[in-house]
Motif scaffolding. Structure first.
Motif, short mmCIF file in Angstrom:
data_model
loop_
_atom_site.label_atom_id
_atom_site.label_comp_id
_atom_site.label_asym_id
_atom_site.label_seq_id
_atom_site.Cartn_x
_atom_site.Cartn_y
_atom_site.Cartn_z
N ASP A 1 5.05 -2.18 1.34
CA ASP A 1 4.42 -0.86 1.36
C ASP A 1 5.41 0.22 0.91
O ASP A 1 5.08 1.09 0.10
N ASP B 1 0.85 -1.18 0.00
CA ASP B 1 0.00 0.00 0.00
C ASP B 1 0.89 1.24 0.00
O ASP B 1 1.63 1.48 0.97
N ARG C 1 0.59 3.74 3.01
CA ARG C 1 1.29 3.25 4.22
C ARG C 1 2.80 3.36 4.02
O ARG C 1 3.53 3.69 4.94
#
Length: 150
Positions: A140, A47, A50
């Motif tokens: 991330d 992500d 994040r």
């Protein structure tokens, strides 16, 4: 102010003592092919939002050495490459390997190997056998760095 490798290593080690998020996680197997790790450590993409938060968190140490397109962040580092354009300079697999084991590219680097536990020096007793970042955190950060294009 002169900065030496010893001072920088001490700063990184102290920061890593607070950042060891992955302590309970067992290292996942990965394959290095050429100059990268092609497959996600988690089997899924990370992500980017994040990842950005992790890069800017002082506890991960990224921003202590690197600078980048983060106008809201004061006191960015100047010891390592600027992260601006990282997604243009390196592929996702190259970014992943740089985070997992930066010493593969430069054995004398001061950048920690964030997902390696063997052949390390000056590892605190409480952190032996534990990676600095989890596989998910690596993914991330890779996802975020890949978005940084000129």
């Amino acid at each position: 102010m002169a900065r030496t490798s010893v001072h920088i290593a001490a700063l990184i080690a102290a920061s890593c003592a607070f950042a060891c998020h992955a302590g309970a996680e067992e290292l996942r197997h990965y394959n290095v092919a050429g100059d990268g790790i092609a497959e996600s450590l988690t089997g899924a993409p990370g992500d980017a939002a994040r990842g950005r938060a992790l890069v800017l968190a002082r506890t991960t140490t990224c921003i202590l050495c690197h600078s980048g397109p983060f106008p809201e962040t004061r006191f960015q580092g100047d010891l390592a490459p600027d992260l601006s354009g990282a997604g243009n300079r390196w592929t996702v697999s190259q970014l992943r390997l740089r985070l997992v084991d930066a010493a593969r590219f430069n054995p004398k680097t001061i950048m920690p190997s964030y997902y390696r536990t063997d052949h390390l020096v000056r590892v605190g007793r409480n952190f032996v056998g534990k990676p600095i970042l989890s596989a998910a955190e690596i993914e991330d950060i890779v996802a975020f760095l890949a978005t940084l294009r000129d």
